[in-house]
Every structure is written in structure tokens, then in C-alpha cells.
Design an enzyme around this catalytic site. Structure first.
Site, short mmCIF file in Angstrom:
data_model
loop_
_atom_site.label_atom_id
_atom_site.label_comp_id
_atom_site.label_asym_id
_atom_site.label_seq_id
_atom_site.Cartn_x
_atom_site.Cartn_y
_atom_site.Cartn_z
N LYS A 74 0.81 -1.23 0.00
CA LYS A 74 0.00 0.00 0.00
C LYS A 74 0.84 1.28 0.00
CE LYS A 74 -3.37 -1.28 -0.49
NZ LYS A 74 -3.71 -2.11 -1.71
N TRP A 79 1.51 1.82 -8.87
CA TRP A 79 1.96 2.99 -9.63
C TRP A 79 3.38 2.77 -10.17
CZ3 TRP A 79 2.45 8.54 -7.07
CH2 TRP A 79 2.51 9.50 -8.09
N HIS A 140 7.57 -7.50 -1.93
CA HIS A 140 7.38 -6.75 -0.69
C HIS A 140 8.42 -7.19 0.35
CE1 HIS A 140 3.75 -4.85 -2.02
NE2 HIS A 140 2.97 -5.88 -1.89
N SER A 170 -4.66 3.17 3.81
CA SER A 170 -4.84 2.50 2.53
C SER A 170 -5.04 1.00 2.76
CB SER A 170 -3.61 2.74 1.64
OG SER A 170 -3.80 2.20 0.37
N LYS A 294 -7.99 6.66 -3.75
CA LYS A 294 -7.87 8.12 -3.84
C LYS A 294 -6.47 8.59 -4.22
CE LYS A 294 -10.49 10.67 -0.44
NZ LYS A 294 -10.49 10.92 1.02
N1 LIG Z 1 -1.29 5.26 -10.56
C1 LIG Z 1 -1.35 5.61 -9.29
N2 LIG Z 1 -0.95 6.82 -8.88
C2 LIG Z 1 -1.02 7.19 -7.58
N3 LIG Z 1 -1.49 6.37 -6.60
C3 LIG Z 1 -1.90 5.14 -6.96
C4 LIG Z 1 -1.84 4.70 -8.30
N4 LIG Z 1 -2.33 3.43 -8.35
C5 LIG Z 1 -2.68 3.11 -7.11
N5 LIG Z 1 -2.43 4.13 -6.26
C6 LIG Z 1 -2.70 4.20 -4.83
O1 LIG Z 1 -1.71 3.42 -4.15
C7 LIG Z 1 -2.31 2.77 -3.02
C8 LIG Z 1 -2.22 1.27 -3.20
O2 LIG Z 1 -0.90 0.93 -2.91
P1 LIG Z 1 -0.14 -0.25 -3.64
O3 LIG Z 1 -0.25 -0.09 -5.09
O4 LIG Z 1 1.23 -0.31 -3.05
O5 LIG Z 1 -0.97 -1.52 -3.16
S1 LIG Z 1 -0.47 -3.02 -3.21
O6 LIG Z 1 0.58 -3.16 -2.19
O7 LIG Z 1 0.02 -3.29 -4.54
O8 LIG Z 1 -1.66 -3.81 -2.87
C9 LIG Z 1 -3.75 3.26 -2.98
O9 LIG Z 1 -3.71 4.42 -2.17
P2 LIG Z 1 -4.97 4.98 -1.36
O10 LIG Z 1 -5.84 5.63 -2.38
O11 LIG Z 1 -4.41 5.98 -0.40
O12 LIG Z 1 -5.63 3.82 -0.68
C10 LIG Z 1 -4.02 3.60 -4.43
O13 LIG Z 1 -5.09 4.48 -4.63
#
Ligand SMILES: Nc1ncnc2c1ncn2[C@@H]1O[C@H](COP(=O)(O)OS(=O)(=O)O)[C@@H](OP(=O)(O)O)[C@H]1O
Length: 327
Positions: A74, A79, A140, A170, A294
Site C-alpha cells: 500500500k 503505480w 514486498h 490504505s 484516492k
Molecule cells: N497510478 C497511481 N498513482 C497514484 N497512486 C496510486 C496509483 N495506483 C494506485 N495508487 C494508490 O496506491 C495505493 C495502493 O498501494 P499499492 O499499489 O502499493 O498496493 S499493493 O501493495 O500493490 O496492494 C492506494 O492508495 P490509497 O488511495 O491511499 O488507498 C491507491 O489508490
């Protein structure tokens, strides 16, 4: 990404007798949802994840050009995966191209996740979905868990971290979403307790972050330390840091043709979230849509009490003391 739910074809118990014996000798605990955790080499894992970690440690064959994208869950994994795919694919695919991998699959479906793939197969992950070189993986695991296996390998590791308060919020949303349960305060409270004690999946959070922080200081050519917050605040500068580290900087022509903006737009939360593939499909039994919410810095302010904030800040400050790393 996690192993809370495995795909139906791998539901069987793939934990070896040897691992079960090892688990019985390890410190144990349970996370906020009561799922059993064990602590191996300083990091808390679910039992099936530990099997994947052991398979990785015993069987992963690094190649010189491998790139490993690392994160605490998270923290921006999805991204970072999207950005890495977009950067490596950019000579073949512009984002407007219908064949771009990000238009037909979720970043988690494109970039193999070491512990999951090596739990399922116990050999190096299947790369048929993303056949480009260099090979791209994600994990991870904390850095020290990989170091013996990657010893003498010049592969590059990119780590993305995020402040603990947004990470835990998150995680709360994600856990409730994948279990299709109501967003309850009691669940947040138990996740908060687990984060604070350190006994959380892949935790303690601070040890995870510190392992990569120190690694990046010791070996900056091979370990890049990035921050979610900086990516949000200055995406242009950060993506250039990333391409410089990966030794694939944008050419002058690429910059002039607007490719940097194109990559950032393709990988933006709003764009990925809106793609059909991310609205309707699943990877490892997790619906793609649950990886996108978000993406705001400071969303924790809407959910944590001042006491929670104070306690987390105190813990993080204490644990990071002397490291020069600040949140
Ligand atoms: N493209 C992009 N840009 C910016 N932020 C993004 C993007 N994709 C995913 N997110 C936000 O990242 C949070 C999820 O974290 P992870 O991707 O690390 O999750 S995981 O570990 O793979 O399950 C989660 O954050 P929160 O919105 O705060 O819950 C996602 O919304």
C-alpha cells in the site's frame, strides 16, 4: 498485493513439511484480522508467503539486467509497476497504441510478484506476459531478505515508500474491500495496533523502510529510494530520477515530443482506474479496482484521531532516529 486469497488453482497447501517445522520454531502472532503471522529474518509473513520467500531464497536465479520493484504493501506498488512498464515499453509502444500492455492488463498482472509466483511454482516466475528485457519483478520482501540471493548480481532495485499513516489507512480500505466488509472503525483500530506493534504483514514498517534506505545509501547504483509523496509533488523530476537510475534516460527528442507527460498520464491513478480492464477483472483473486482508490497524500487526517497521530509520529521518530530518514 498479498496472499490473503490465492487463485483457485493454488488453494492447496504448498507449505512443505520442512517449512512447517521452521514455522513452529519462529515467533508467531496474528494480524488485525486474526490471520497467523510468523517472524522470519526480522519480518512478519503469513505462512504461505514465507514459503514463497524461502522458495525465492533457494531458487531464484538473478540475471544481470533484472529490475526489482520493491515496496511495503500500500505504498505505491501499482503505480511504480505501471511506470516501469511504461518506461521500458516506450520505444515499442506509445500510450495511444492499442497494444500497450497497460491497456489490456493490470500492472500486477504484468509484473510478476516474486513471493507469489515462487510460492506457486517454486521456480523463477513465468515471464510470458511481459517478455521484454530487462526482466521486471516486484516484491514486498525487505532488502536484507534478498541480499544473499542477489549477492554479486548487479541487478537494480527500486524501492517506493510512503508515510506510515497513509499506508495504514490504505491497508484498512483494501482489507475491507477485498473481504467485502463494511469499513468499520474497529478494523481500523486493530490495524493501527498491528502497525504500532510492528506485527503486520511484512512489518515492522520502519525496519522495512530502513533496510532499503540503508541499502540505497550503501549502494546507490543498485538501490534507488523513492517516495510516494515526492512522486505526487514532482512527478517530472522523480520519473527522471527513475530513468537515470535505470540507465534509460529520456532523449531530447522524446522530451520534446511530450513523452514524459504521456507516460505520467498513462500511469496516473485516474487513467488506470478508468480502464475497462481495471474495472472488471481480477488478479490472484483480487479485483483490479481494489488497487485504485484516492491516492491522496494526507488522507489519514480524515480517519486517525490526534492520539493515533501522535503515537505513530512518536514511534516512527524513535525507530528512525540516527538514520537521517524523515517522514
Ligand atoms: N497510478 C497511481 N498513482 C497514484 N497512486 C496510486 C496509483 N495506483 C494506485 N495508487 C494508490 O496506491 C495505493 C495502493 O498501494 P499499492 O499499489 O502499493 O498496493 S499493493 O501493495 O500493490 O496492494 C492506494 O492508495 P490509497 O488511495 O491511499 O488507498 C491507491 O489508490
Amino acid at each position: 498485493m498479498d496472499l490473503i486469497e490465492l487463485p483457485p488453482n493454488v488453494k492447496g497447501d504448498k507449505i512443505s513439511e520442512e517449512t512447517k517445522i521452521l514455522i513452529s520454531s519462529l515467533p508467531s502472532d496474528a494480524d488485525g484480522q486474526g490471520k497467523k503471522l510468523c517472524k522470519y529474518q526480522g519480518c512478519w509473513y503469513y505462512h504461505n508467503t514465507l514459503q514463497g520467500v524461502l522458495n525465492f531464497q533457494r531458487g531464484f536465479q538473478p540475471q544481470e539486467t533484472d529490475i526489482i520493484l520493491a515496496s511495503f504493501p500500500k505504498s505505491g506498488t501499482t503505480w511504480l509497476k505501471a511506470l516501469a512498464v511504461a518506461l521500458l515499453e516506450r520505444s515499442k509502444n506509445r500510450s495511444s497504441d492499442d497494444h500497450h500492455p497497460l491497456l489490456s492488463d493490470n500492472p500486477h498482472g504484468i509484473v510478476p510478484f516474486l513471493e507469489i509466483d515462487m510460492y506457486i511454482e517454486s521456480s523463477s516466475p513465468d515471464l510470458t506476459k511481459f517478455s521484454s528485457l530487462p526482466r521486471l519483478f516486484s516484491t514486498h520482501m525487505p532488502l536484507h531478505t534478498m541480499q544473499e540471493t542477489l549477492k554479486n548480481s548487479p541487478c537494480k532495485i527500486v524501492y517506493i515508500c510512503r508515510n506510515m499513516k497513509d499506508t495504514l489507512i490504505s491497508w484498512w480500505f483494501f482489507v475491507c474491500a477485498i473481504h467485502k466488509i463494511e469499513l468499520k472503525r474497529s478494523i481500523l483500530d486493530s490495524i493501527y495496533e498491528s502497525f504500532c506493534s510492528g506485527a503486520i504483514y511484512y512489518g515492522p514498517f520502519w525496519d522495512h523502510v530502513l533496510s532499503y534506505w540503508r541499502g540505497s545509501l550503501e549502494d546507490p547504483k543498485h538501490v534507488l529510494f523513492m517516495r510516494y509523496e515526492e512522486m505526487k509533488a514532482e512527478p517530472h523530476d522523480q520519473i527522471k530520477r527513475l530513468t537515470d537510475f535505470l540507465e534509460c534516460p529520456f532523449t531530447k527528442e522524446e522530451e520534446e515530443s511530450g513523452l514524459v507527460e504521456e507516460v505520467l498520464e498513462l500511469c496516473s491513478l485516474s487513467n488506470l482506474k478508468s480502464l475497462e480492464v481495471n474495472k472488471t477483472e481480477k488478479v490472484n483473486n483480487v479485483e483490479h479496482k481494489n488497487y485504485f482508490r484516492k491516492g491522496e497524500v494526507g488522507d489519514w487526517k480524515n480517519y486517525l484521531t490526534p492520539e493515533m497521530e501522535k503515537k505513530i509520529d512518536m514511534i516512527v521518530q524513535e525507530k528512525l532516529q540516527g538514520s537521517n530518514l524523515k517522514f
